[in-house]
Write an enzyme that holds these catalytic residues in place. Structure first.
Site, PDB file in Angstrom:
ATOM      1  N   CYS A 100      32.653 -82.931 -17.957  1.00  0.00           N
ATOM      2  CA  CYS A 100      33.595 -82.256 -16.779  1.00  0.00           C
ATOM      3  C   CYS A 100      33.060 -81.124 -15.861  1.00  0.00           C
ATOM      4  O   CYS A 100      31.585 -81.614 -16.359  1.00  0.00           O
ATOM      5  CB  CYS A 100      34.292 -81.571 -18.197  1.00  0.00           C
ATOM      6  SG  CYS A 100      34.088 -80.444 -18.652  1.00  0.00           S
ATOM      7  N   ARG A 131      32.794 -85.304 -11.839  1.00  0.00           N
ATOM      8  CA  ARG A 131      32.570 -85.784 -13.205  1.00  0.00           C
ATOM      9  C   ARG A 131      33.871 -85.179 -14.000  1.00  0.00           C
ATOM     10  O   ARG A 131      34.374 -85.306 -15.246  1.00  0.00           O
ATOM     11  CB  ARG A 131      32.083 -83.914 -13.231  1.00  0.00           C
ATOM     12  CG  ARG A 131      29.983 -84.408 -13.131  1.00  0.00           C
ATOM     13  CD  ARG A 131      29.466 -82.809 -13.511  1.00  0.00           C
ATOM     14  NE  ARG A 131      29.170 -82.760 -14.910  1.00  0.00           N
ATOM     15  CZ  ARG A 131      28.400 -84.214 -15.945  1.00  0.00           C
ATOM     16  NH1 ARG A 131      27.642 -83.632 -14.608  1.00  0.00           N
ATOM     17  NH2 ARG A 131      28.446 -83.543 -16.744  1.00  0.00           N
ATOM     18  N   TRP A 162      38.074 -83.914 -17.855  1.00  0.00           N
ATOM     19  CA  TRP A 162      37.938 -84.672 -17.784  1.00  0.00           C
ATOM     20  C   TRP A 162      38.483 -84.842 -19.663  1.00  0.00           C
ATOM     21  O   TRP A 162      37.589 -84.767 -20.145  1.00  0.00           O
ATOM     22  CB  TRP A 162      36.434 -85.484 -18.466  1.00  0.00           C
ATOM     23  CG  TRP A 162      36.703 -87.417 -18.064  1.00  0.00           C
ATOM     24  CD1 TRP A 162      36.295 -88.417 -19.352  1.00  0.00           C
ATOM     25  CD2 TRP A 162      37.468 -88.460 -17.457  1.00  0.00           C
ATOM     26  NE1 TRP A 162      36.992 -89.174 -19.278  1.00  0.00           N
ATOM     27  CE2 TRP A 162      36.906 -89.269 -17.858  1.00  0.00           C
ATOM     28  CE3 TRP A 162      37.674 -88.174 -15.757  1.00  0.00           C
ATOM     29  CZ2 TRP A 162      37.410 -90.602 -17.253  1.00  0.00           C
ATOM     30  CZ3 TRP A 162      38.135 -89.648 -15.331  1.00  0.00           C
ATOM     31  CH2 TRP A 162      37.941 -90.554 -16.452  1.00  0.00           C
ATOM     32  N   ASN A 193      32.379 -78.591 -22.389  1.00  0.00           N
ATOM     33  CA  ASN A 193      32.214 -79.709 -21.228  1.00  0.00           C
ATOM     34  C   ASN A 193      31.529 -80.525 -23.229  1.00  0.00           C
ATOM     35  O   ASN A 193      30.895 -79.848 -23.392  1.00  0.00           O
ATOM     36  CB  ASN A 193      31.227 -80.077 -20.589  1.00  0.00           C
ATOM     37  CG  ASN A 193      30.263 -81.198 -20.351  1.00  0.00           C
ATOM     38  OD1 ASN A 193      30.965 -82.662 -20.612  1.00  0.00           O
ATOM     39  ND2 ASN A 193      29.594 -81.394 -19.719  1.00  0.00           N
ATOM     40  N   GLY A 194      32.696 -81.645 -23.900  1.00  0.00           N
ATOM     41  CA  GLY A 194      31.881 -82.464 -24.299  1.00  0.00           C
ATOM     42  C   GLY A 194      33.149 -82.162 -25.658  1.00  0.00           C
ATOM     43  O   GLY A 194      33.902 -82.447 -25.333  1.00  0.00           O
ATOM     44  N   GLU A 249      28.813-111.233 -19.145  1.00  0.00           N
ATOM     45  CA  GLU A 249      29.262-109.810 -17.921  1.00  0.00           C
ATOM     46  C   GLU A 249      27.564-109.578 -17.030  1.00  0.00           C
ATOM     47  O   GLU A 249      27.944-109.117 -15.911  1.00  0.00           O
ATOM     48  CB  GLU A 249      28.847-109.061 -19.283  1.00  0.00           C
ATOM     49  CG  GLU A 249      28.432-107.108 -19.245  1.00  0.00           C
ATOM     50  CD  GLU A 249      29.813-106.644 -17.833  1.00  0.00           C
ATOM     51  OE1 GLU A 249      30.634-107.127 -17.802  1.00  0.00           O
ATOM     52  OE2 GLU A 249      29.424-105.580 -17.011  1.00  0.00           O
ATOM     53  N   LYS A 261      28.112-109.038 -13.218  1.00  0.00           N
ATOM     54  CA  LYS A 261      27.222-107.880 -12.577  1.00  0.00           C
ATOM     55  C   LYS A 261      26.611-108.200 -11.440  1.00  0.00           C
ATOM     56  O   LYS A 261      26.679-107.699  -9.875  1.00  0.00           O
ATOM     57  CB  LYS A 261      26.129-106.933 -13.319  1.00  0.00           C
ATOM     58  CG  LYS A 261      26.379-105.995 -14.475  1.00  0.00           C
ATOM     59  CD  LYS A 261      27.503-104.750 -13.910  1.00  0.00           C
ATOM     60  CE  LYS A 261      29.054-105.703 -13.958  1.00  0.00           C
ATOM     61  NZ  LYS A 261      30.207-104.423 -14.721  1.00  0.00           N
ATOM     62  N   GLU A 275      29.374-109.660  -8.527  1.00  0.00           N
ATOM     63  CA  GLU A 275      29.609-107.973  -8.152  1.00  0.00           C
ATOM     64  C   GLU A 275      29.567-106.903  -6.813  1.00  0.00           C
ATOM     65  O   GLU A 275      29.580-106.333  -6.190  1.00  0.00           O
ATOM     66  CB  GLU A 275      30.132-107.580  -9.490  1.00  0.00           C
ATOM     67  CG  GLU A 275      31.748-107.762  -9.960  1.00  0.00           C
ATOM     68  CD  GLU A 275      31.557-106.452 -11.127  1.00  0.00           C
ATOM     69  OE1 GLU A 275      32.908-106.467 -11.225  1.00  0.00           O
ATOM     70  OE2 GLU A 275      30.805-106.488 -11.888  1.00  0.00           O
ATOM     71  N   HIS A 302      26.713-130.331 -21.091  1.00  0.00           N
ATOM     72  CA  HIS A 302      28.264-130.678 -21.333  1.00  0.00           C
ATOM     73  C   HIS A 302      28.370-130.722 -19.448  1.00  0.00           C
ATOM     74  O   HIS A 302      29.876-131.005 -19.521  1.00  0.00           O
ATOM     75  CB  HIS A 302      29.545-130.189 -21.700  1.00  0.00           C
ATOM     76  CG  HIS A 302      28.934-130.924 -23.155  1.00  0.00           C
ATOM     77  ND1 HIS A 302      28.816-131.849 -23.969  1.00  0.00           N
ATOM     78  CD2 HIS A 302      28.400-129.570 -23.923  1.00  0.00           C
ATOM     79  CE1 HIS A 302      28.530-131.577 -25.142  1.00  0.00           C
ATOM     80  NE2 HIS A 302      27.891-130.075 -25.616  1.00  0.00           N
ATOM     81  N   LYS A 308      38.153 -99.618  -8.202  1.00  0.00           N
ATOM     82  CA  LYS A 308      37.374 -99.270  -9.698  1.00  0.00           C
ATOM     83  C   LYS A 308      38.765 -99.499 -10.419  1.00  0.00           C
ATOM     84  O   LYS A 308      38.999 -99.739 -12.009  1.00  0.00           O
ATOM     85  CB  LYS A 308      37.611 -97.743  -9.680  1.00  0.00           C
ATOM     86  CG  LYS A 308      36.962 -97.039 -10.710  1.00  0.00           C
ATOM     87  CD  LYS A 308      35.561 -97.894 -11.211  1.00  0.00           C
ATOM     88  CE  LYS A 308      34.578 -97.170 -12.170  1.00  0.00           C
ATOM     89  NZ  LYS A 308      33.892 -98.239 -13.649  1.00  0.00           N
TER      90      LYS A 308
HETATM   91  N1  GLU Z   1      36.448 -82.385 -25.338  1.00  0.00           N
HETATM   92  C1  GLU Z   1      37.457 -81.029 -24.328  1.00  0.00           C
HETATM   93  C2  GLU Z   1      39.025 -81.817 -23.703  1.00  0.00           C
HETATM   94  O1  GLU Z   1      39.495 -82.612 -23.773  1.00  0.00           O
HETATM   95  C3  GLU Z   1      36.693 -80.986 -23.327  1.00  0.00           C
HETATM   96  C4  GLU Z   1      36.384 -82.335 -22.262  1.00  0.00           C
HETATM   97  C5  GLU Z   1      36.040 -81.847 -21.145  1.00  0.00           C
HETATM   98  O2  GLU Z   1      34.282 -82.215 -20.893  1.00  0.00           O
HETATM   99  O3  GLU Z   1      36.312 -82.417 -19.659  1.00  0.00           O
HETATM  100  O4  GLU Z   1      39.847 -80.321 -23.535  1.00  0.00           O
END
Ligand code: GLU
Length: 610
Positions: free
Chosen positions: A2, A27, A75, A101-102, A483, A487, A490, A506, A605
């Site tokens: 994020c 992000r 995210w 973030n994480g 795949e 790629k 694409e 064949h 996308k």
């Molecule tokens: N794990 C956190 C959440 O779900 C952070 C997600 C992120 O990195 O945006 O809120």
């Protein structure tokens, strides 16, 4: 995964934060929020679900006063993209604020412990444990409390912490997730990404793993979270413009996302692949008894997701012997349905909005089948409608073509196969342990391959000089060939087809001549000898051969026109290494023609139409 931004300095913080969030939106964009410490130190927090524009609409030009603050664009990994789950998160007393973030791997146990101690949670996020932990440990020293709290976390985080107890302080910390300290003239920034701070400063301190930076008007002090010892961070100066910074200095998002794959893979495995080789999905709560009852698996997907599904089939059948069918969703949705309560339907979709996959999942549910979604988007329609969702944890993918999301679809598929084998006791625990070790070694192997990217450049350019290219592979390398060919089509608009190597004779062998190269995935496998014979057949038709082999394998030396050596890994995990070769070849074939790899013609996308 994020966007994070923190500010401390002489200017009003809010405009800096909001402007930066716009730049960080690529992000993460499912919700956002800011918190600013007002002149008296009282925190003003504003959040909104949806894009950053929703946050701006909510603020609607209102002046938020204060020179210390932070902002986040999310995210989602834990909990839907709702207002309640948007960051910042705070403690019970509303003093300590955190953006993150994480993924905090051990959040469930920490949350239970904190709840038992009387803490009340307001969101479903993993993040919220941190402000409550700080509240728990706070005895008048914010830095000490933050350090103690951070030491309790396992997993990946870049966090920024602010508190009304210390209105002149902003704390940043990182472990397995990026965070930089931007250094301006008497002002400091914390960001997950240089892109956010580049309009303000081009000088940054890169924090090391497990480092914590305490910013105050006298400047940053960087210490280790583990023992509090002071460390000297690396200083970087960048000359990038904002766009280059968003791409992390890479020429395109495709390049950036290919290079993010080792980290994306680690995120997919984090907290799921345990040290003893067992697999647990925190986001998939299913009774093991129910997992034991399934008699069949039906996989549906489109494009790259369909190919990831083929790999899932191979792994599920190899490890647990459950008959597994894989179908293209747009076909399967109109076929007579043969699934039922005895079937585990797995719907794979990067966006979770793929119309055909969604329709296929709905049909499976109508037939009484349990549907597991594998997707990169929490809160997507597929995720909401399915009985459960396993998150790909690849982070946002901006390039239209799938790279890191395909990789993580394969990784999650293997985890699923291992989980089924484990609960059904169909595989030797020792074998599963070794497989787990092999999964963990993949990121390193990918890293080595990515470091040798320059070698792939002339090969991609060479492929681009041909009118048509065939890709072949057997076993786990067959979906890799599919795949890799996709790629190439694409991004480089070259005609490419993939076949199981044994199918060549064949029919498609009629296409071979010196103008049609064959890309052969011939890494170590149970069928390597057979692939070698197929390559002989190709060579006899004078087609140039680009062979992808395991390092140290010289058996194709005289036969192949070009050789790409990849690090040695077991066959089942090899697709996660070999597919990178396919991606890099496609990328360089496109770049040699000056094409826009991020937005190839005619593609979208998220394919929300039938
Ligand atoms: N794990 C956190 C959440 O779900 C952070 C997600 C992120 O990195 O945006 O809120």
């Amino acid at each position: 995964m994020c966007g994070i931004i923190g500010y401390l300095g002489p200017r009003p913080a809010a405009p800096v934060l909001l402007e930066s969030l716009r730049r960080l939106e690529y992000r993460g964009y499912d919700s956002s929020g800011v918190v600013v410490l007002s002149g008296e130190g009282a925190p003003v927090a504003i959040k909104a679900a949806g894009k950053v524009q929703s946050l701006l609409d909510r603020i609607d030009g209102e002046q938020i006063l204060g020179k210390v603050g932070m902002g986040h664009t999310r995210w989602a990994t834990h909990g839907s993209p709702t207002f309640e789950n948007a960051h910042p998160h705070s403690d019970c007393g509303g003093r300590f604020f955190v953006i993150h973030n994480g993924i905090i791997e051990n959040f469930a146990e920490l949350r239970a412990e904190l709840q038992a101690g009387g803490h009340v949670f307001r969101s479903e996020t993993d993040t919220e444990v941190l402000p409550h932990l700080i509240e728990e440990y706070y005895e008048g020293d914010l830095v000490l409390a933050a350090r103690r709290a951070l030491r309790r976390l396992r997993g990946a985080y870049a966090v920024v912490i602010l508190s009304s107890t210390d209105p002149d302080t902003l704390i940043g910390a990182r472990l397995n997730a990026p965070l930089v300290v931007g250094v301006g003239a008497d002002e400091w920034f914390l960001s997950s990404d240089l892109a956010a701070i580049i309009p303000y400063t081009k000088r940054a301190l890169v924090l090391g793993e497990g480092d914590m930076a305490v910013l105050s008007p006298v400047g940053p002090v960087v210490t280790s979270i583990a023992d509090g010892s002071e460390s000297v961070p690396r200083v970087v100066r960048v000359e990038w413009d904002v766009l280059q910074a968003e791409r992390g200095g890479y020429p395109s998002f495709m390049a950036k996302e290919m290079h993010e794959q080792p980290a994306a893979l680690e995120n997919a495995l984090r907290g799921r692949l345990l040290s003893d080789g067992r697999v647990e999905f925190a986001d998939w709560d299913i009774d093991p008894e129910q997992l034991r009852r399934f008699q069949r698996v039906q996989i549906v997907g489109a494009g790259s997701a369909h190919y990831a599904g083929l790999l899932a089939k191979y792994a599920i059948e190899d490890l647990s012997r459950i008959p597994t069918a894989v179908e293209v969703a747009s076909e399967w949705r109109y076929r007579p349905q043969t699934v039922g309560a005895d079937t585990l339907t797995v719907a794979i979709s990067q966006s979770g909005e793929t119309a055909d996959t969604l329709a296929a999942a709905r049909r499976a549910q109508e037939q009484g089948s349990y549907v597991l979604a594998i997707s990169n988007v929490v809160g997507s329609t597929l995720a909401l409608e399915a009985d459960a969702m396993v998150n790909l944890h690849a982070g946002p993918e901006i390039c239209v073509v799938a790279t890191k999301t395909f990789l993580n679809q394969v990784a999650v598929s293997l985890l699923l196969a291992m989980r089924l084998a484990q609960v059904r006791s169909t595989a030797d625990p020792g074998d599963l342990r070794r497989l787990a070790g092999a999964m963990r070694s993949v990121a390193d192997a990918q890293q080595r391959l990515l470091q040798a990217e320059l070698e792939m450049q002339p090969l991609g350019a060479w492929l681009a000089q041909h009118r048509s290219i065939l890709y072949i592979g057997r076993g786990y390398n067959y979906p890799v060939a599919l795949e890799a060919a996709l790629k190439l089509k694409e991004v480089s608009y070259l005609h490419a087809e993939a076949y199981p190597a044994g199918e060549l004779k064949h029919g498609p062998i009629a296409l071979l001549d010196p103008g049609v190269p064959v890309v052969a995935f011939a890494t170590e496998s149970a069928t390597r000898e057979k692939v070698r014979s197929n390559i002989q057949e190709v060579s006899a038709r004078l087609s140039p051969i680009l062979a992808v082999v395991t390092e140290g394998d010289s058996s194709l030396d005289g036969l192949a026109t070009h050789l790409v050596q990849v690090p040695r890994v077991p066959e089942m995990v090899a697709p996660m290494v070999n597919v990178l070769v396919g991606q890099l070849l496609a990328y360089h074939a496109a770049m040699s023609q000056g094409l826009d790899v991020d937005r190839p013609r005619n593609l979208a996308k998220s394919v929300t139409v039938e």
